[in-house]
Design a protein around this motif. Structure first.
Motif, PDB file in Angstrom:
ATOM      1  N   LEU A   1      16.697  11.038  29.246  1.00  0.00           N
ATOM      2  CA  LEU A   1      17.610  11.183  30.944  1.00  0.00           C
ATOM      3  C   LEU A   1      17.556  12.412  31.655  1.00  0.00           C
ATOM      4  CD1 LEU A   1      20.018   9.611  32.685  1.00  0.00           C
ATOM      5  CD2 LEU A   1      21.376  11.218  31.316  1.00  0.00           C
ATOM      6  N   ILE A   2      16.627  12.772  32.957  1.00  0.00           N
ATOM      7  CA  ILE A   2      16.444  13.610  33.370  1.00  0.00           C
ATOM      8  C   ILE A   2      17.842  13.551  34.775  1.00  0.00           C
ATOM      9  CG2 ILE A   2      14.540  14.873  34.557  1.00  0.00           C
ATOM     10  CD1 ILE A   2      12.682  13.136  33.080  1.00  0.00           C
ATOM     11  N   VAL A   3      18.286  14.698  35.255  1.00  0.00           N
ATOM     12  CA  VAL A   3      18.493  14.349  36.058  1.00  0.00           C
ATOM     13  C   VAL A   3      18.751  15.566  37.255  1.00  0.00           C
ATOM     14  CG1 VAL A   3      21.507  15.320  36.726  1.00  0.00           C
ATOM     15  CG2 VAL A   3      21.145  14.315  34.407  1.00  0.00           C
ATOM     16  N   GLY A   4      18.125  15.750  38.436  1.00  0.00           N
ATOM     17  CA  GLY A   4      17.753  16.000  39.344  1.00  0.00           C
ATOM     18  C   GLY A   4      18.693  16.800  40.311  1.00  0.00           C
ATOM     19  N   ALA A   5      19.032  18.128  41.011  1.00  0.00           N
ATOM     20  CA  ALA A   5      20.220  18.372  41.439  1.00  0.00           C
ATOM     21  C   ALA A   5      19.032  19.280  42.985  1.00  0.00           C
ATOM     22  CB  ALA A   5      20.766  19.119  41.048  1.00  0.00           C
ATOM     23  N   VAL A   6      19.742  17.922  44.065  1.00  0.00           N
ATOM     24  CA  VAL A   6      19.178  18.603  44.827  1.00  0.00           C
ATOM     25  C   VAL A   6      19.423  19.779  45.229  1.00  0.00           C
ATOM     26  CG1 VAL A   6      18.855  17.230  47.500  1.00  0.00           C
ATOM     27  CG2 VAL A   6      19.035  15.731  45.473  1.00  0.00           C
ATOM     28  N   THR A   7      18.774  19.990  45.993  1.00  0.00           N
ATOM     29  CA  THR A   7      18.727  21.853  46.635  1.00  0.00           C
ATOM     30  C   THR A   7      19.755  22.125  47.757  1.00  0.00           C
ATOM     31  OG1 THR A   7      17.184  21.709  48.295  1.00  0.00           O
ATOM     32  CG2 THR A   7      16.482  22.367  46.422  1.00  0.00           C
TER      33      THR A   7
ATOM     34  N   LEU B   1      24.847  20.590  35.104  1.00  0.00           N
ATOM     35  CA  LEU B   1      24.739  19.913  33.805  1.00  0.00           C
ATOM     36  C   LEU B   1      23.645  19.782  33.267  1.00  0.00           C
ATOM     37  CD1 LEU B   1      23.112  18.572  38.093  1.00  0.00           C
ATOM     38  CD2 LEU B   1      24.786  17.471  36.869  1.00  0.00           C
ATOM     39  N   GLY B   2      23.271  21.482  32.996  1.00  0.00           N
ATOM     40  CA  GLY B   2      22.051  21.232  31.783  1.00  0.00           C
ATOM     41  C   GLY B   2      23.444  21.518  30.766  1.00  0.00           C
ATOM     42  N   SER B   3      24.697  21.590  30.979  1.00  0.00           N
ATOM     43  CA  SER B   3      25.278  21.894  29.546  1.00  0.00           C
ATOM     44  C   SER B   3      26.589  19.883  29.308  1.00  0.00           C
ATOM     45  CB  SER B   3      26.831  22.873  30.059  1.00  0.00           C
ATOM     46  OG  SER B   3      27.957  21.643  30.822  1.00  0.00           O
ATOM     47  N   LEU B   4      26.081  19.170  29.862  1.00  0.00           N
ATOM     48  CA  LEU B   4      26.189  18.160  29.314  1.00  0.00           C
ATOM     49  C   LEU B   4      25.050  17.518  28.115  1.00  0.00           C
ATOM     50  CD1 LEU B   4      26.866  16.902  32.663  1.00  0.00           C
ATOM     51  CD2 LEU B   4      28.246  17.302  31.045  1.00  0.00           C
TER      52      LEU B   4
ATOM     53  N   ILE C   1      24.661  14.482  27.431  1.00  0.00           N
ATOM     54  CA  ILE C   1      24.164  13.294  27.802  1.00  0.00           C
ATOM     55  C   ILE C   1      22.926  13.666  28.350  1.00  0.00           C
ATOM     56  CG2 ILE C   1      26.162  11.823  27.670  1.00  0.00           C
ATOM     57  CD1 ILE C   1      26.236  11.832  30.117  1.00  0.00           C
ATOM     58  N   VAL C   2      22.248  15.159  28.405  1.00  0.00           N
ATOM     59  CA  VAL C   2      21.647  15.117  29.495  1.00  0.00           C
ATOM     60  C   VAL C   2      20.633  15.859  28.596  1.00  0.00           C
ATOM     61  CG1 VAL C   2      20.877  16.562  31.799  1.00  0.00           C
ATOM     62  CG2 VAL C   2      22.407  15.174  31.307  1.00  0.00           C
ATOM     63  N   ASP C   3      18.819  15.361  28.900  1.00  0.00           N
ATOM     64  CA  ASP C   3      17.961  15.306  28.401  1.00  0.00           C
ATOM     65  C   ASP C   3      17.959  16.522  29.466  1.00  0.00           C
ATOM     66  OD1 ASP C   3      18.441  14.320  25.503  1.00  0.00           O
ATOM     67  OD2 ASP C   3      17.263  12.163  27.303  1.00  0.00           O
ATOM     68  N   GLU C   4      17.398  16.593  30.153  1.00  0.00           N
ATOM     69  CA  GLU C   4      16.386  17.845  31.138  1.00  0.00           C
ATOM     70  C   GLU C   4      17.252  17.664  32.516  1.00  0.00           C
ATOM     71  OE1 GLU C   4      11.689  17.563  32.422  1.00  0.00           O
ATOM     72  OE2 GLU C   4      12.503  16.352  31.067  1.00  0.00           O
TER      73      GLU C   4
END
Length: 139
Positions: A32-38, A61-64, A66-69
């Protein structure tokens, strides 16, 4: 075969609606990759900057577990540049995009590279917009 999933979003004022979409996405992919919009893209598309700065949103987001990247997403609704960087198999969005002109364009562009778009139910009780309104009204 590893299924790579991508979930773009602002993730401002992180709340249970964000968590719900990430949990659902996690259940449907192996990576799972999560993208944070600028901040700048948010300001251009929504007319206001996020309350929480990009670096802090990335940290949350990076501390979760369930998130890989976590990546910075500097694109607007056209996610093809992000696909070119990440080569994900599935893009996850809230169902407020489903059946809209933006959603139709997104689906067509992703289909062109063999990626799917999966929609999840939008959490109506808690949204960043409602939280922002509450904060503004009570400050």
């Amino acid at each position: 075969m590893t299924i790579r999933g991508y979930v773009p979003g602002v993730y401002d004022l992180f709340h249970v609606g964000h968590l719900n979409i990430l949990r659902r996405a996690r259940a449907q992919c192996d990576h799972l990759i999560v993208g944070a919009v600028t901040d700048d893209v948010v300001e251009r598309t929504k007319g206001r900057r996020p309350v929480i700065a990009l670096e802090e949103r990335l940290d949350i987001l990076g501390s979760l577990a369930i998130v890989d990247e976590v990546v910075v997403d500097d694109c607007t609704s056209d996610k093809m540049p992000m696909w070119e960087r990440l080569h994900f198999d599935v893009l996850f969005k809230g169902d407020d995009w489903q059946g809209t002109p933006k959603g139709d364009v997104l689906e067509a562009s992703m289909a062109g590279v063999g990626a799917r778009v999966v929609y999840f139910p939008y959490t109506h009780g808690t949204t960043s917009t409602l939280l922002r309104q509450f904060i503004t009204a009570n400050s």
